[in-house]
Every structure is written in C-alpha cells, then in structure tokens.
Scaffold this active site. Structure first.
Site, PDB file in Angstrom:
ATOM      1  N   HIS A  53      -6.939  -2.958  -9.240  1.00 54.75           N
ATOM      2  CA  HIS A  53      -5.534  -2.748  -9.594  1.00 54.75           C
ATOM      3  C   HIS A  53      -4.897  -4.091  -9.942  1.00 54.75           C
ATOM      4  O   HIS A  53      -5.512  -5.144  -9.764  1.00 54.75           O
ATOM      5  CB  HIS A  53      -4.781  -2.066  -8.435  1.00 54.75           C
ATOM      6  CG  HIS A  53      -4.745  -2.870  -7.174  1.00 54.75           C
ATOM      7  ND1 HIS A  53      -5.460  -2.526  -6.045  1.00 54.75           N
ATOM      8  CD2 HIS A  53      -4.102  -4.007  -6.864  1.00 54.75           C
ATOM      9  CE1 HIS A  53      -5.241  -3.404  -5.102  1.00 54.75           C
ATOM     10  NE2 HIS A  53      -4.430  -4.330  -5.574  1.00 54.75           N
TER      11      HIS A  53
HETATM   12  P1  TYD Z   1      -5.063  -0.913  -1.795  1.00 50.08           P
HETATM   13  O1  TYD Z   1      -4.098  -2.029  -2.025  1.00 50.08           O
HETATM   14  O2  TYD Z   1      -5.346   0.003  -2.942  1.00 50.08           O
HETATM   15  O3  TYD Z   1      -6.459  -1.493  -1.246  1.00 50.08           O
HETATM   16  P2  TYD Z   1      -7.568  -2.442  -1.899  1.00 50.08           P
HETATM   17  O4  TYD Z   1      -6.937  -3.284  -2.936  1.00 50.08           O
HETATM   18  O5  TYD Z   1      -8.079  -3.219  -0.745  1.00 50.08           O
HETATM   19  O6  TYD Z   1      -8.666  -1.602  -2.438  1.00 50.08           O
HETATM   20  O7  TYD Z   1      -4.577  -0.077  -0.527  1.00 50.08           O
HETATM   21  C1  TYD Z   1      -5.372   0.923   0.050  1.00 50.08           C
HETATM   22  C2  TYD Z   1      -4.489   1.832   0.867  1.00 50.08           C
HETATM   23  O8  TYD Z   1      -3.866   1.101   1.932  1.00 50.08           O
HETATM   24  C3  TYD Z   1      -3.366   2.467   0.050  1.00 50.08           C
HETATM   25  O9  TYD Z   1      -3.247   3.826   0.446  1.00 50.08           O
HETATM   26  C4  TYD Z   1      -2.129   1.737   0.489  1.00 50.08           C
HETATM   27  C5  TYD Z   1      -2.453   1.224   1.876  1.00 50.08           C
HETATM   28  N1  TYD Z   1      -1.834  -0.087   2.141  1.00 50.08           N
HETATM   29  C6  TYD Z   1      -0.699  -0.156   2.933  1.00 50.08           C
HETATM   30  O10 TYD Z   1      -0.184   0.868   3.430  1.00 50.08           O
HETATM   31  N2  TYD Z   1      -0.145  -1.378   3.198  1.00 50.08           N
HETATM   32  C7  TYD Z   1      -0.649  -2.520   2.684  1.00 50.08           C
HETATM   33  O11 TYD Z   1      -0.114  -3.632   2.925  1.00 50.08           O
HETATM   34  C8  TYD Z   1      -1.814  -2.428   1.831  1.00 50.08           C
HETATM   35  C9  TYD Z   1      -2.416  -3.662   1.219  1.00 50.08           C
HETATM   36  C10 TYD Z   1      -2.369  -1.193   1.598  1.00 50.08           C
END
Ligand code: TYD
Length: 141
Positions: A53
């Site tokens: 992302h």
């Molecule tokens: P995401 O940022 O997509 O994870 P990565 O980049 O590590 O693959 O986040 C994964 C899930 O965690 C998504 O449902 C949102 C949640 N999340 C939070 O609730 N708070 C946060 O600070 C972060 C980074 C993620």
C-alpha cells in the site's frame, strides 16, 4: 540503482556500552516529522509479504529493530529494494510511496515510527490509484 523520490536511509544515534546499545529517536530531530504513533510487525511467517500500500499524507521511518527484511519502494516511476538489517538505520518514507516489506528473517521485527495516527482513509490500497496520483504529483503522466 535508481533514486526513489525523497526516500533515504538515516543513520540514527548509538549509545554504546559493553552491556548493550541504545538508540534514541526524537521526532523533528532524527526524523523530519513529529512522531504520532509507533507500531511494529513481528512473528511474520517466512515467505510472507507485508505492506502492499501507499499513504496519502503519512510519513514513516522503518527500522529493523531485530533481524532483517527487504523494503520494496516504488514512487510511481522507479522501484528499488532496500535491505534493512541494523537497528541504528532507519528508512525514511515520505507520502505517496508504494511499499512492500518482505524476506523477513526469523525473529525479524519491523519497527515503524509514523507521523499520524492510524487512518484507513489515508491508505492507497490499489496500485493503479496510487500510480495515478504519484505521477501527477511528481510531474509525469
Ligand atoms: P496494514 O497497515 O495494512 O498492515 P501491513 O502494512 O503491515 O501489511 O494493517 C493491517 C491491519 O491492521 C488493518 O486492518 C489495519 C490495522 N492497523 C491498525 O488498526 N492500526 C495500525 O496502527 C496499523 C498499522 C494497522
């Protein structure tokens, strides 16, 4: 290797002693933003990729607090992979950088210092949507 728009590896301070090291990080001093949130990825199974992302406004510093991993960076025009493997280096990402975090070593911990609290509306989850806005911002169509 290509340059990715405004991404850079920052060397963080190290307070060394025979009983172990400390790395302090201050928002606005070691990173070019105020730190609003800290989170970390851990227990990542071998072969898994995180990220996938970009962010509309969020800036981040990514640190391999333990072990190592690769960060694939894409500014909408160029791509490159940075390996992080020391807790005293941080990879700074400005807004509008597509990233994937992969090749986690066993026990690898990805520590992230972020300029904003969590906000799903700040994410680009679709690569095409990210590329369109990144190229418009960076002057390429
Ligand atoms: P995401 O940022 O997509 O994870 P990565 O980049 O590590 O693959 O986040 C994964 C899930 O965690 C998504 O449902 C949102 C949640 N999340 C939070 O609730 N708070 C946060 O600070 C972060 C980074 C993620």
């Amino acid at each position: 290797m290509s340059t990715i728009y405004d991404c850079s590896v920052i060397e963080l301070p190290r307070i060394h002693s025979l009983s172990g090291n400390i790395t302090p990080v201050y928002g606005g001093e070691h990173v070019p933003f105020d730190i609003a949130r800290v989170y970390y990825l851990y227990d990542v199974p071998g072969g898994e990729t995180r990220g996938g992302h970009a962010h509309k406004n969020l800036q981040q510093l990514i640190v391999a607090a333990s072990g190592s991993f690769d960060v694939l960076l894409d500014d909408g025009i160029n791509r490159k992979v940075v390996n992080l493997n020391r807790p005293y280096y941080g990879l700074y990402l400005p807004r509008l950088i597509w990233r994937e975090i992969l090749n986690f070593s066993s026990g690898g911990i990805c520590l992230v210092l972020a300029s904003e609290v969590y906000d799903e509306a700040d994410y680009y989850r679709t690569y095409d949507e990210f590329v369109r806005d990144a190229r418009a911002l960076r002057g390429k169509v």
